[in-house]
Design a protein around this motif. Sequence first.
Motif, PDB file in Angstrom:
ATOM      1  N   SER A 439     -19.147 -42.648  19.699  1.00 55.84           N
ATOM      2  CA  SER A 439     -19.607 -43.199  18.422  1.00 55.84           C
ATOM      3  C   SER A 439     -18.476 -43.604  17.493  1.00 55.84           C
ATOM      4  N   ASP A 440     -17.253 -43.102  17.722  1.00 61.73           N
ATOM      5  CA  ASP A 440     -16.118 -43.265  16.822  1.00 61.73           C
ATOM      6  C   ASP A 440     -16.372 -42.638  15.455  1.00 61.73           C
ATOM      7  N   ALA A 441     -17.365 -41.788  15.371  1.00 63.89           N
ATOM      8  CA  ALA A 441     -17.666 -41.112  14.104  1.00 63.89           C
ATOM      9  C   ALA A 441     -16.557 -40.123  13.772  1.00 63.89           C
ATOM     10  N   LEU A 442     -16.152 -40.084  12.510  1.00 62.45           N
ATOM     11  CA  LEU A 442     -15.110 -39.177  12.061  1.00 62.45           C
ATOM     12  C   LEU A 442     -15.695 -37.775  11.879  1.00 62.45           C
ATOM     13  N   VAL A 443     -15.189 -36.826  12.654  1.00 67.65           N
ATOM     14  CA  VAL A 443     -15.676 -35.453  12.603  1.00 67.65           C
ATOM     15  C   VAL A 443     -14.829 -34.604  11.658  1.00 67.65           C
ATOM     16  N   ALA A 444     -13.505 -34.816  11.688  1.00 65.45           N
ATOM     17  CA  ALA A 444     -12.595 -34.051  10.830  1.00 65.45           C
ATOM     18  C   ALA A 444     -11.351 -34.878  10.581  1.00 65.45           C
ATOM     19  N   GLN A 445     -10.740 -34.634   9.428  1.00 64.22           N
ATOM     20  CA  GLN A 445      -9.503 -35.315   9.090  1.00 64.22           C
ATOM     21  C   GLN A 445      -8.607 -34.347   8.332  1.00 64.22           C
ATOM     22  N   ARG A 446      -7.345 -34.232   8.802  1.00 65.00           N
ATOM     23  CA  ARG A 446      -6.383 -33.342   8.154  1.00 65.00           C
ATOM     24  C   ARG A 446      -5.067 -34.076   7.965  1.00 65.00           C
ATOM     25  N   VAL A 447      -4.386 -33.796   6.870  1.00 62.70           N
ATOM     26  CA  VAL A 447      -3.073 -34.355   6.586  1.00 62.70           C
ATOM     27  C   VAL A 447      -2.189 -33.218   6.071  1.00 62.70           C
ATOM     28  N   GLN A 448      -0.973 -33.130   6.593  1.00 67.64           N
ATOM     29  CA  GLN A 448      -0.067 -32.068   6.171  1.00 67.64           C
ATOM     30  C   GLN A 448       1.374 -32.530   6.367  1.00 67.64           C
ATOM     31  N   THR A 449       2.236 -32.125   5.450  1.00 74.90           N
ATOM     32  CA  THR A 449       3.667 -32.414   5.570  1.00 74.90           C
ATOM     33  C   THR A 449       4.415 -31.120   5.845  1.00 74.90           C
ATOM     34  N   LEU A 485     -11.380 -27.997  13.875  1.00 71.55           N
ATOM     35  CA  LEU A 485     -11.956 -27.583  12.592  1.00 71.55           C
ATOM     36  C   LEU A 485     -12.791 -26.316  12.784  1.00 71.55           C
ATOM     37  N   PRO A 486     -12.431 -25.211  12.113  1.00 73.89           N
ATOM     38  CA  PRO A 486     -13.146 -23.947  12.348  1.00 73.89           C
ATOM     39  C   PRO A 486     -14.514 -23.932  11.693  1.00 73.89           C
ATOM     40  N   GLY A 487     -15.428 -23.210  12.331  1.00 76.46           N
ATOM     41  CA  GLY A 487     -16.737 -22.959  11.741  1.00 76.46           C
ATOM     42  C   GLY A 487     -16.705 -21.703  10.899  1.00 76.46           C
ATOM     43  N   PRO A 488     -17.848 -21.351  10.286  1.00 76.99           N
ATOM     44  CA  PRO A 488     -17.881 -20.181   9.393  1.00 76.99           C
ATOM     45  C   PRO A 488     -17.486 -18.876  10.069  1.00 76.99           C
ATOM     46  N   ALA A 489     -17.774 -18.746  11.374  1.00 81.09           N
ATOM     47  CA  ALA A 489     -17.492 -17.486  12.052  1.00 81.09           C
ATOM     48  C   ALA A 489     -16.183 -17.500  12.822  1.00 81.09           C
ATOM     49  N   GLY A 538     -13.011 -21.125  23.123  1.00 79.49           N
ATOM     50  CA  GLY A 538     -13.874 -22.290  23.202  1.00 79.49           C
ATOM     51  C   GLY A 538     -13.085 -23.573  23.281  1.00 79.49           C
ATOM     52  N   ASN A 539     -11.931 -23.603  22.666  1.00 81.83           N
ATOM     53  CA  ASN A 539     -10.983 -24.707  22.764  1.00 81.83           C
ATOM     54  C   ASN A 539      -9.590 -24.121  22.551  1.00 81.83           C
ATOM     55  N   SER A 540      -8.579 -24.934  22.752  1.00 78.35           N
ATOM     56  CA  SER A 540      -7.206 -24.485  22.567  1.00 78.35           C
ATOM     57  C   SER A 540      -6.900 -24.399  21.072  1.00 78.35           C
ATOM     58  N   VAL A 541      -6.571 -23.183  20.597  1.00 80.94           N
ATOM     59  CA  VAL A 541      -6.237 -22.994  19.190  1.00 80.94           C
ATOM     60  C   VAL A 541      -4.949 -22.191  19.098  1.00 80.94           C
ATOM     61  N   VAL A 542      -4.284 -22.293  17.963  1.00 75.52           N
ATOM     62  CA  VAL A 542      -3.041 -21.574  17.708  1.00 75.52           C
ATOM     63  C   VAL A 542      -3.297 -20.495  16.661  1.00 75.52           C
ATOM     64  N   LEU A 543      -2.939 -19.263  17.003  1.00 76.33           N
ATOM     65  CA  LEU A 543      -2.944 -18.149  16.065  1.00 76.33           C
ATOM     66  C   LEU A 543      -1.490 -17.738  15.852  1.00 76.33           C
ATOM     67  N   SER A 544      -1.018 -17.793  14.626  1.00 75.30           N
ATOM     68  CA  SER A 544       0.389 -17.531  14.343  1.00 75.30           C
ATOM     69  C   SER A 544       0.693 -16.043  14.346  1.00 75.30           C
ATOM     70  N   VAL A 545       1.802 -15.700  14.998  1.00 77.96           N
ATOM     71  CA  VAL A 545       2.342 -14.344  14.969  1.00 77.96           C
ATOM     72  C   VAL A 545       3.451 -14.350  13.921  1.00 77.96           C
ATOM     73  N   SER A 546       3.294 -13.586  12.873  1.00 82.14           N
ATOM     74  CA  SER A 546       4.187 -13.721  11.721  1.00 82.14           C
ATOM     75  C   SER A 546       5.631 -13.397  12.047  1.00 82.14           C
ATOM     76  N   GLN A 547       5.874 -12.441  12.968  1.00 81.78           N
ATOM     77  CA  GLN A 547       7.238 -12.026  13.233  1.00 81.78           C
ATOM     78  C   GLN A 547       7.427 -11.674  14.700  1.00 81.78           C
ATOM     79  N   VAL A 548       8.490 -12.213  15.298  1.00 79.73           N
ATOM     80  CA  VAL A 548       8.917 -11.828  16.642  1.00 79.73           C
ATOM     81  C   VAL A 548      10.388 -11.441  16.560  1.00 79.73           C
ATOM     82  N   ASP A 549      10.728 -10.285  17.133  1.00 81.73           N
ATOM     83  CA  ASP A 549      12.108  -9.800  17.117  1.00 81.73           C
ATOM     84  C   ASP A 549      12.768 -10.153  18.450  1.00 81.73           C
TER      85      ASP A 549
END
Length: 720
Positions: A439-449, A485-489, A538-549
């Motif tokens: 459909s080419d419908a826009l599901v989500a849009q994000r912009v970040q620098t 784009l995450p859902g409520p849960a 459910g899909n490939s996501v990134v969870l950040s690990v705040s610190q690695v020694d």
Amino acid sequence: MRRYAIISFTCLSTLPFAFSNVARAAEGSEADRILVTARGREEAEIGVPDTVTVYGPAAIAARKMATIDDFIAATPGIFIINDQDPGTNVISVRGVSTNRSQSPSIAYIVDGLALADSELFTLRTYDVARVEILKGPQGALFGRSASGGAIAVATNEPGPDWGGEAAVGIGNGFTWTADGVVNAPLSDRVQVRLAGSYRNGEGFIRNSFLDKKVDGQISRNLRLKATMALSETATLKLRASWADEEGGAAYISSGNVTGLYGGRLAGEALTDPFGDFEGRSDRNYWGIQATYEQLLGDALSLSWTGGYDEYHKDFVEELDFRNDTPITLGGIPLFPDGIQPISQPVDILAWTSELRLTSMTDGPLRWHVGLFFQRLERDRTDDFGPLLFGAEALRAETRSNQIGVFAQASYDIAPTIELTAALRYDRDRRKEDTVGTASDALVAQRVQTFDKWQPKISLAWRPNANLTAYVTGAVGFKAGGFNPLPGPADVWEAVFPSETTKSVEVGVKAQSSDGRLRGSIAGFVTDYSNFQNTVFLGNSVVLSVSQVDVHGLEASGDVALGAGFRVDGGIAWTHSRTGRYLTPNPTPEPGEPAIVDMSGKRTPNAPDWTVNGGIGWQGTAGPALVDARLSVAYVSRVDFEIDNILHTPGYTSVDGRVGVTQGAWTFDIWAKNLFDKRWAISAFGQQQLPLLLGLGPNGPFDSFTINTGRQFGASAAVKF
């Protein structure tokens, strides 16, 4: 602070030993220098205040190196995972690891130009002049995505003489290779070089259900380079490259390794694949590059290089990796024909440009400044077929504009002491649109620098040309990115932050004046923040690990024993562990906590120990020159996920080659993994992937890919 002190003392305490070896070396002519361009200008490797591993034409031929995997396997402290298809890879350098489908943690530079995406890293290397592997943050020179290190590949330039080389080879797995080079000086001012490489193999891994080998590949590659002297002070270089590959992919095995073997991928657990769907990958690439070099008097050099890369990959697989039908999920028979086909095509367009002004004098001050720009357009479709249950597949359209400004200066503050300071600012503005493929419908849009200042400072002491002791501090970063784009849960964030590495390295390099003995030792401590850990929820996501020694020690050396024998080796110990890390349980079962403690875990794909060694011999047999080498490599336990359940134990492999040259002809026989050792090269565990935990019948399952086993062959080459 204590780790810094211990490692610094260990390295510096070797200084008297290194110096005494140099002092005791026999007097003679100055040894041939190993030249590198690690700091933006050609210089002797022994004088560079970083850990640099260099492979020239002789080493490349002796080890039969043809891919990035070969170079990494021969280098302690760096490790690569090839995953699911030829373009997807994970590279770890001193515990700093790439994450799937995001920015790499290592810069990959070909003929002075940084490649924009890790999909391009695994294209076949051929007609190579030199490969340099730099470990530790290199952001001050190479920018974003050099947080772990850098690999710089230099292909052979056109020369002033007519000639070339042709080679053919045959190996097990019905593998045929052909390589050729033609060098043609068209005039006193124009030289061209055409190089090509072809590989066709049936493969090594047999699918027991399909009763066929499923890892075969055909690879076709061409490169045309031209050098034109526009004037006495100006040169234009052009390069055009093309590659086309097709073959098997996702030849993945399946089994309850967690339940039956405690996650240990060895012995009986290493079954051949037995799925009922043959994964395939087809990718093609072409790129052009132009470089203009201008001398500005005797003191300055101005250079500009720009390139365009275009890449497309089709990739199709199954996700159950079994031949049972119907496939159940949570005990419900939802997939009568299995979970297939799954398609993940990728398209990449990239424009890269760099302008640099460099001082040319050998005086006490040496410097360069530069500007960098890269535009990346990356589209990836995740068509999960039956798992969509009739919903529309989505495509992630990522657009990245990276701008970098950098400078570096080295100054001899005393006759034997050099101070080097570098600074780079990178700004990466990213936009990602998620759209429906139909459909080419826009599901989500994000912009970040994402931006970062990346300083580097080194202090080197060189009492003579054969000894360098140094301390280097550096900062690197890898840009953040976008999750689905995450859902409520859902437990993940829409945007995950940049990784940052801050490292201190202390080292000593020494060699004898006649070049018969070389050695180095280095220790490092890295403050590794916001490690981008990829999980599949459910899909490939990134969870950040705040610190690695991270901290470790590395040592390498080679020595000429006489009578034509030479021994070389290297060892790296890297201790990479998560700090305090509490994370949502990816596969919560009744009675299990929703939050699990992953503190103190080994980081994925980062073995504690990597060891390499080899012995070579060069001599004559009648009128022929004989060149023989035997190499050994050891990799300690590799954990594939952050819970440290699914893992391969340590393994050792042995490679060998014997080459005979007579006149223009060279004949060789070779073997890799001579004793046919088997291990897993990637894996996904049921405790990290809910789909595998719920699959049946007879589940749950883990999935993993085994290595190819022994490879051997022979080749003949002729120079003309």
